[in-house]
Design an enzyme around this catalytic site. Structure first.
Site, PDB file in Angstrom:
ATOM      1  N   ALA A 323      51.529  35.574  28.283  1.00 33.77           N
ATOM      2  CA  ALA A 323      50.305  36.353  28.461  1.00 33.77           C
ATOM      3  C   ALA A 323      49.504  36.044  29.720  1.00 33.77           C
ATOM      4  O   ALA A 323      48.741  36.891  30.177  1.00 33.77           O
ATOM      5  CB  ALA A 323      49.402  36.171  27.234  1.00 33.77           C
ATOM      6  N   PRO A 325      47.926  35.760  33.326  1.00 38.39           N
ATOM      7  CA  PRO A 325      46.547  35.275  33.192  1.00 38.39           C
ATOM      8  C   PRO A 325      45.677  36.076  32.225  1.00 38.39           C
ATOM      9  O   PRO A 325      44.477  35.883  32.190  1.00 38.39           O
ATOM     10  CB  PRO A 325      46.005  35.405  34.612  1.00 38.39           C
ATOM     11  CG  PRO A 325      46.713  36.626  35.143  1.00 38.39           C
ATOM     12  CD  PRO A 325      48.103  36.580  34.546  1.00 38.39           C
ATOM     13  N   GLY A 326      46.275  37.009  31.481  1.00 37.04           N
ATOM     14  CA  GLY A 326      45.538  37.742  30.465  1.00 37.04           C
ATOM     15  C   GLY A 326      45.222  39.176  30.784  1.00 37.04           C
ATOM     16  O   GLY A 326      44.546  39.845  30.009  1.00 37.04           O
ATOM     17  N   ASP A 373      55.371  27.628  23.905  1.00 32.54           N
ATOM     18  CA  ASP A 373      56.502  28.074  24.705  1.00 32.54           C
ATOM     19  C   ASP A 373      57.100  29.306  24.027  1.00 32.54           C
ATOM     20  O   ASP A 373      57.439  29.271  22.847  1.00 32.54           O
ATOM     21  CB  ASP A 373      57.537  26.959  24.787  1.00 32.54           C
ATOM     22  CG  ASP A 373      58.679  27.268  25.741  1.00 32.54           C
ATOM     23  OD1 ASP A 373      58.895  28.456  26.048  1.00 32.54           O
ATOM     24  OD2 ASP A 373      59.372  26.328  26.166  1.00 32.54           O
ATOM     25  N   CYS A 531      58.516  41.920  37.074  1.00 31.98           N
ATOM     26  CA  CYS A 531      58.054  42.322  38.412  1.00 31.98           C
ATOM     27  C   CYS A 531      59.129  41.989  39.443  1.00 31.98           C
ATOM     28  O   CYS A 531      58.858  41.397  40.476  1.00 31.98           O
ATOM     29  CB  CYS A 531      56.733  41.654  38.762  1.00 31.98           C
ATOM     30  SG  CYS A 531      56.769  39.842  38.725  1.00 31.98           S
TER      31      CYS A 531
END
Length: 616
Positions: A323, A325-326, A373, A531
């Protein structure tokens, strides 16, 4: 063998708008791709050992990236030589615009646009501006626009400009003062950052605070042991001659000019702070630092699309597996109108704290973040066996969170267990999930745990750990997997990636996907994204998932603004690197963003799976 055409888009970073290039993407996509234009800069005298002027291309920004030969051959097979050359060139330049995601629980798109235009007006020079500067400033208001794509009405585009032809001011009788910065520092500067002390590698002599100084980039070069390095010692003095470090390698790698914030001596004496404040950049974009906090979030457009494709519904239970940096986590919560439960996990304590900071800034209450993890997301049998004496079959336990080891239950009742081992009798506190949060786990002697339930529920600074979650306990799972990041822009170095490293990325992602499929319930949804432009981490992962798990099927995505996936397979001599990709029908259901397409985004990939009845 056939290969499907590809398309792509966007770029962002937190709170500051960093980008560049030429124009916003149009609503209608075009099939051809164009390499970004290259800046050509005025001829300048720099070599003090020669009276001949330096070539114009030296003081331009015209980078190229060097691929591992095997990796280059692999990508050329997937994309074709011409398209891959266009992709490689596009990767070296930032996108021409940035995307702002509006927190629709706090504001509206129109309100944010008005506020941003007002901020630009305040920053606009009131006097002593040239006609060109005034024209540029006037055009900035028109560069803040609502995203034109259906389903993304909560997104705002901020258009940048560049590449610009820069005239590096200098005394024609003296070498130009300059600094060499690291490749990572340069990539940040191209997105709009300043030059910070850790990124400075070399500097001209006699540089004092306030001096005008040019900024060039040193990119890692191959060394004798097979690795990569800059090849010189940090702190070396630049003479302005061909004896300077990477003199020829830095041709076409000048990224702008700024004012020295420190003297040369201070740059290499202090450990942090701004070294050069950039005043003239190859790429420019309006910058908003610490502005509209909680109302907006700067984010890559494909990342915004990913959260929308997941299509979270109010009242559902969602897992964001990697997740930090959110950004996607908070996007999901906002799409759910802050109604339901979003679980965010990351294995890094500091990254979990970053998630919680953003959650607080966005004022969202449905998100819980844990240190875990993703490869251990599913609770193991030993952990289950140690809790069976606490819970019966009707308990509905769906997660076990360590540190206060919280059992999160479908009936909104939580049981906090301080210890959980086979031979221990855990102490526990039972509290209603709708309580005001004042209950704290207590030890057997009645004392309160030092840090309570973690920073997301109190003012402590400790991330809550988790032991994992029960199978079939989530309605939807987002796996935005760690990857080779070969789609991020701008990118000036890729030499460290080999076929072996790319294959290892894929193996790691498969293990994560194996966890995701166990966690989502039958009838649920998994969205997988990366990405990177690497088919082995994208199409090959989808092939693996569909072949291994017969309960999975690809489904259509909305919004769908990217291109289709890659069709076919890679079959080099020998089977070591062989992999299968997608069929034509499957390729139409995934979404791929190509950095060289008219969408002008980072390289990105999204696949959406529907989960049927499981046989495992």
């Amino acid at each position: 063998m056939r290969f499907q055409s590809v398309k792509t888009r966007g770029l962002s970073s937190r709170r500051c708008f960093f980008a560049a290039a030429t124009a916003l993407p149009r609503r209608t996509l075009v099939s051809h791709v164009c390499s970004p234009p290259i800046a050509t800069v005025a001829t300048l005298q720099m070599d003090s050992s020669s009276s001949a002027p330096a070539p114009p291309e030296r003081y331009s920004y015209n980078p190229s990236i060097r691929w591992n030969p095997e990796v280059e051959e692999y990508f050329q097979t997937a994309y074709g030589s011409e398209r891959f050359a266009q992709i490689s060139k596009s990767l070296t330049h930032p996108s021409s615009y940035s995307c702002i995601r509006v927190n629709s629980l706090k504001s509206t798109t129109d309100a944010v646009i008005e506020k941003l235009i007002a901020i630009l007006d305040e920053k606009r020079p009131k006097s002593n501006a040239t006609e060109v500067e005034a024209s540029e400033e006037r055009s900035q208001s028109a560069s803040i626009l609502r995203c034109p794509y259906p389903g993304l009405e909560h997104v705002v585009f901020v258009k940048g400009s560049g590449p610009h032809m820069l005239k590096y001011d200098m005394d024609s009788c003296q070498p130009m003062k300059e600094v060499i910065v690291s490749r990572k520092c340069a990539e940040a500067v191209l997105r709009g950052a300043q030059v910070y002390v850790p990124g400075v590698l070399a500097c001209s002599s006699h540089v004092e605070k306030g001096d005008l100084i040019a900024v060039s980039v040193a990119v890692e070069q191959p060394i004798s042991d097979g690795g990569w390095a800059f090849g010189f010692t940090r702190g070396i003095v630049l003479q302005g001659s061909q004896s300077d470090p990477q003199y020829h390698e830095r041709n076409g790698l000048y990224i702008g000019q700024g004012t020295a914030s420190l003297s040369r001596a201070s740059m290499f004496r202090v450990s942090h702070g701004t070294a050069v404040e950039m005043t003239n950049r190859v790429y420019k974009l309006p910058s908003f630092y610490n502005v509209l906090e909680g109302e907006i979030f700067l984010q890559n457009l494909p990342s915004i699309v990913t959260a929308c494709v997941l299509d979270p519904q109010e009242g559902e239970r969602i897992l964001d597996m990697c997740a930090a940096p959110g950004g996607k986590t908070t996007a999901i919560a906002i799409l759910m109108r802050n109604k339901g439960e979003v679980i965010a996990i990351d294995r890094s304590h500091n990254k979990v704290m970053d998630i919680l900071k953003l959650v607080a800034e966005m004022d969202l209450s449905c998100i819980k973040a844990y240190k875990l993890d993703a490869l251990k997301s599913v609770v193991n049998n030993e952990t289950i066996s140690c809790t069976t004496h606490v819970n019966n079959e009707e308990s509905g336990v769906s997660a076990i969170d360590q540190s206060s080891s919280t059992f999160i239950r479908g009936d909104k009742i939580s049981i906090d267990v301080e210890t959980c081992s086979i031979n221990d009798s855990p102490s526990l506190t039972v509290s209603d999930g709708e309580a005001d949060g004042e209950n704290h786990t207590r030890r057997n002697n009645g004392s309160r745990l030092k840090n309570g339930r973690g920073r997301n529920q109190c003012t402590g600074g400790r991330a809550v750990k988790s032991k994992g979650f029960m199978p079939n306990s989530f309605d939807r799972v987002l796996l935005d997997a760690p990857c080779s990041a070969l789609g991020l822009r701008p990118r000036l170095f890729v030499g460290e990636e080999t076929m072996e490293s790319l294959i290892n990325h894929g193996k790691y992602q498969r293990k994560m996907f194996d966890q995701a499929i166990r966690l989502v319930r039958p009838g649920g949804v998994i969205v997988y994204s990366t990405c990177t432009i690497n088919p082995g981490e994208n199409e090959a992962l989808v092939r693996y998932a569909l072949d291994k798990y017969k309960c999975l099927s690809l489904v259509s995505q909305h919004p769908k603004i990217g291109g289709s996936g890659i069709v076919g397979s890679y079959k080099p001599l020998g089977e070591k690197y062989a992999e299968d990709w997608l069929t034509e029908n499957e390729a139409e259901l995934v979404q791929r963003f190509d950095p060289s397409s008219s969408l002008d985004t980072i390289g990105f990939f999204i696949a959406k799976f529907s989960v049927g009845k499981k046989d495992f």
